[in-house]
Design a protein around this motif. Structure first.
Motif, PDB file in Angstrom:
ATOM      1  N   LEU A   1       9.153  -9.759   3.409  1.00 29.09           N
ATOM      2  CA  LEU A   1       9.246  -9.765   1.949  1.00 29.09           C
ATOM      3  C   LEU A   1       9.212 -11.190   1.395  1.00 29.09           C
ATOM      4  CD1 LEU A   1      11.950  -6.990   1.423  1.00 29.09           C
ATOM      5  CD2 LEU A   1       9.505  -6.818   0.996  1.00 29.09           C
ATOM      6  N   GLN A   2       9.882 -12.120   2.104  1.00 27.48           N
ATOM      7  CA  GLN A   2       9.825 -13.516   1.665  1.00 27.48           C
ATOM      8  C   GLN A   2       8.403 -14.064   1.742  1.00 27.48           C
ATOM      9  OE1 GLN A   2      12.701 -15.335   4.264  1.00 27.48           O
ATOM     10  NE2 GLN A   2      14.422 -14.909   2.901  1.00 27.48           N
ATOM     11  N   ARG A   3       7.709 -13.700   2.802  1.00 27.93           N
ATOM     12  CA  ARG A   3       6.325 -14.136   2.929  1.00 27.93           C
ATOM     13  C   ARG A   3       5.460 -13.527   1.818  1.00 27.93           C
ATOM     14  NH1 ARG A   3       5.993 -13.032   7.751  1.00 27.93           N
ATOM     15  NH2 ARG A   3       5.098 -10.949   7.646  1.00 27.93           N
ATOM     16  N   GLN A   4       5.732 -12.282   1.484  1.00 27.57           N
ATOM     17  CA  GLN A   4       4.974 -11.633   0.416  1.00 27.57           C
ATOM     18  C   GLN A   4       5.239 -12.300  -0.936  1.00 27.57           C
ATOM     19  OE1 GLN A   4       5.903  -7.498  -0.055  1.00 27.57           O
ATOM     20  NE2 GLN A   4       4.153  -7.088  -1.381  1.00 27.57           N
ATOM     21  N   ILE A   5       6.485 -12.682  -1.164  1.00 25.62           N
ATOM     22  CA  ILE A   5       6.814 -13.370  -2.419  1.00 25.62           C
ATOM     23  C   ILE A   5       6.069 -14.700  -2.510  1.00 25.62           C
ATOM     24  CG2 ILE A   5       8.683 -14.532  -3.647  1.00 25.62           C
ATOM     25  CD1 ILE A   5      10.547 -12.310  -2.663  1.00 25.62           C
TER      26      ILE A   5
END
Length: 724
Positions: free
Chosen positions: A369-373
């Motif tokens: 999710l952090q990478r997606q953000i």
């Protein structure tokens, strides 16, 4: 003579959906087959069951002719044909994360245990050994995934569960069934052993077979007196993707005890008690199957017996189920044959819900999710540049940016500007926070002013009215609008130190260039005693702190970063070398396997190739050990680096608050999480001296290991259960 027909197996499950239980019929080879009663036609079975004559003139209207259709019918079929028909595609679906169950059903002496476990030699091995062989063969051709395989083996004897892989020889090892919800059943206390190779899994199977409860009667000299469930647990994750997804599946291979008629078996004593328990549990199993096949029944009696409760996943749950129905087609067993065929027909009506068992690691999901953000922010920034909004930012405000926003708010409240430019939602939130701080502090100051007026009124002993009090001006300009800075908030006592207040800060342009202290507290004449507080830039203060008070911690942080960089570089170098060496191992292995045959004469070059393979395996395992050690070092250094960084920031916060009397800001640190697994690969070399099928090496190796365990253990375990 009758011909047997091999049907088209069901395709492997590749997506979520519903599927009925697959049923394969197998006959026990016999010279006295009832050809006049049982006839085969493609996948259909025609049975003629002559009705008995009525007694006392009563007419018997029972049906004599029956026709049954199954997914496949195997008449006098060999073990390999049976496996191809019943289990083709099942192992592949297990590796895709689906649960699977293969069970055998039939009367006593019909060949169920022979079908499931097979004979003592390699060619007559049954479904379980062949499934284990195919499973590890498929694993060896899937290097992009990391697999963990474990097995468990249990039996249900007289409605009591026993662990066949337990090292204890006592019969008091009681197991309990645990319901995990949504048809997910497990057995608490059941031993699960890791099987890294095919020979390990086969050894556990053969070892458990030596502990099974068996007995003899007229129809079978080695009759199974219990239901046995051999379960293969498989978990897999991708070596190439770090999404944290783990596929978990179970492969149940169930050998049901045979139904028997006491009048034909001649059972008595303990054997009779066992027969009653077997028939009772099989009767409950049939009730569950009938309930699942009925469209107007909401309750399924799973809990009536331990067998049906354990098989809750396999019957109507999330599982791909196959049943092999064994019949003994001799004339004297025509009634038992008809009963088995009827049960198999009911089983085909049971419908299961198929879906993969996916487990998501929370830590990996957070990383994803952090990478997606981060990716979405980059995409948004690109869109802003295309539309001429490259100045718009989405990160947290720096101290300088926050100061500029505070300055605009003060100018707006003072009436110096009419509008405030809002570029995105980030600005809106920050402006609202600033306005809320203004309102909160103004309200607090107003409340203090009113309390001071009330105290002054009480001191005058009530001689002054409320109207006169309202005419008094607030002390120190508290609560009054000031032309330069907005709301006046007054000053506190000098002994209480500086008061940090958003609206009491003067613009940086008003600060005296000759000031010697970073904190300015002298009142300006044009502000009516308003005290202004200007704090130094936190970024600059942080850099100064790292060069002086925090120099030691900063040096430690640099040392950790240097060590971490060196360890990662060494790990990358060894990983690349391991990949090259593994490719060479695969080439040598394929070359050796291509020369493995009964009539092949091995040359010196072939034996040298075998020696090279052994040396490269040793070198490969050494590289894997080095990679594992480096991974541990990287994790340790990463933790030390994170601790040093957090300590540096914590000390800076304490130093900044003590020096400038400020605790209103927080510096956030990044957490390092380093994970990963080295390739855990194994290569097995076929034995050139083996004079049979080269794939039988693991089979005979497991048999030898089981025999050695049996010799060391002695007679204890089965005898301890009593009566057999």
């Amino acid at each position: 003579q009758f011909l047997y027909f091999i049907g088209i197996p069901s395709p492997p499950v590749t997506q979520m959906g519903k599927g009925n239980v697959k049923v394969v019929l197998r006959t026990r080879p016999t010279e006295n087959f009832a050809s006049e009663y049982v006839k085969f036609q493609d996948r259909a079975v025609n049975v003629f069951c002559p009705k008995k004559k009525g007694v006392g003139g009563v007419v018997n209207n029972a049906c004599e002719h029956f026709t049954f259709k199954f997914d496949d019918v195997l008449h006098n079929a060999a073990q390999d044909i049976t496996y191809d028909s019943a289990c083709q595609g099942v192992v592949s679906s297990v590796l895709q994360g689906y649960n699977a169950t293969v069970l055998v059903y039939g009367q006593t002496g019909a060949g169920k245990t022979y079908t499931m476990t097979g004979g003592p030699d390699f060619k007559t091995r049954g479904l379980i050994p062949r499934a284990i062989t195919e499973l590890f063969f498929e694993l060896s051709h899937m290097p992009e995934k990391a697999f963990e395989v474990s097995v468990s083996y249990m039996e249900i004897y007289n409605e009591r569960m026993y662990d066949l892989l337990s090292d204890s020889d006592s019969s008091s090892n009681q197991l309990t069934i645990r319901d995990g919800g949504s048809h997910s059943m497990s057995v608490k206390g059941l031993v699960t052993k890791s099987a890294k190779t095919e020979s390990d899994a086969l050894s556990f199977l053969f070892d458990g077979n030596t502990k099974r409860a068996t007995g003899d009667h007229i129809l079978n000299a080695n009759s199974s007196r219990s239901h046995c469930i051999f379960t293969i647990h498989v978990s897999s994750r991708s070596r190439l993707e770090s999404d944290g997804h783990t596929m978990c599946s179970r492969f149940n291979l169930v050998d049901l005890a045979g139904s028997e008629r006491v009048g034909k078996t001649g059972s008595e004593g303990n054997t009779l008690k066992e027969a009653m328990a077997i028939n009772k549990s099989l009767s409950f199993l049939e009730q569950v199957v009938v309930a699942l096949g009925s469209s107007n029944r909401n309750y399924v009696p799973y809990r009536q017996s331990k067998l049906t409760n354990i098989l809750k996943d396999s019957l109507g749950g999330n599982c791909r189920t196959v049943m092999v129905a064994n019949i003994w087609g001799e004339p004297q067993y025509i009634d038992e044959t008809l009963s088995t065929l009827k049960f198999a027909t009911r089983m085909m009506k049971v419908q299961n819900e198929l879906s993969p068992n996916l487990i998501v690691d929370p830590a990996s999901q957070i990383k994803a999710l952090q990478r997606q953000i981060t990716e979405l922010k980059a995409e948004l920034q690109m869109q802003n540049q295309l539309h001429g909004k490259s100045h718009v930012k989405y990160d947290l405000f720096s101290d300088d940016e926050r100061y500029e926003l505070e300055k605009r708010v003060q100018q707006f409240l003072a009436g110096e500007i009419d509008d405030i430019e809002v570029r995105n939602l980030r600005d809106v939130k920050e402006y609202f926070n600033l306005f809320r701080a203004c309102v909160t502090r103004a309200g607090a100051e107003t409340e203090e002013r009113l309390k001071a007026e009330q105290a002054s009124h009480d001191q005058n002993d009530g001689t002054q009215g409320t109207g006169k009090a309202k005419e008094q001006s607030p002390p120190d300009g508290m609560g009054e609008l000031d032309g330069a800075t907005g709301f006046g908030v007054g000053t506190g006592a000098a002994s209480k130190g500086l008061r940090q207040n958003l609206m009491s800060q003067s613009p940086r342009s008003d600060a005296s260039p000759d000031a010697q202290s970073p904190v300015q507290s002298d009142p300006s004449p044009d502000q009516g005693g308003l005290r202004s507080v200007v704090l130094p830039d936190r970024g600059g203060a942080y850099e100064d702190f790292k060069l002086n008070e925090g120099a030691e911690l900063q040096n430690q942080l640099r040392d950790h970063a240097r060590s971490l960089r060196d360890a990662k570089a060494s790990k990358a170098e060894k990983t690349a070398a391991a990949q090259v060496l593994r490719s060479e191992l695969d080439t040598l292995k394929r070359s050796i396997e291509s020369k493995t045959s009964d009539d092949y004469d091995y040359s010196d070059a072939d034996y040298q190739m075998v020696e090279d393979l052994k040396k490269k395996k040793v070198e490969f395992r050494q590289l894997c050990d080095d990679i594992t050690r480096l991974r541990t070092d990287i994790q340790t250094i990463g933790k030390l680096q994170a601790q040093s960084r957090q300590m540096l920031i914590t000390n800076f916060e304490a130093w900044y608050a003590k020096t400038y009397n400020d605790t209103g800001h927080t510096v956030h640190s990044n957490n390092y999480q380093i994970s990963g697994d080295a390739n855990d690969l194994d290569f097995e070399l076929p034995d050139p001296a083996n004079d049979q099928d080269p794939e039988s090496l693991e089979f005979y190796r497991a048999q030898k290991l089981t025999q050695s365990k049996k010799t060391k253990r002695g007679p204890g375990w089965v005898a301890a259960r009593g009566g057999r």
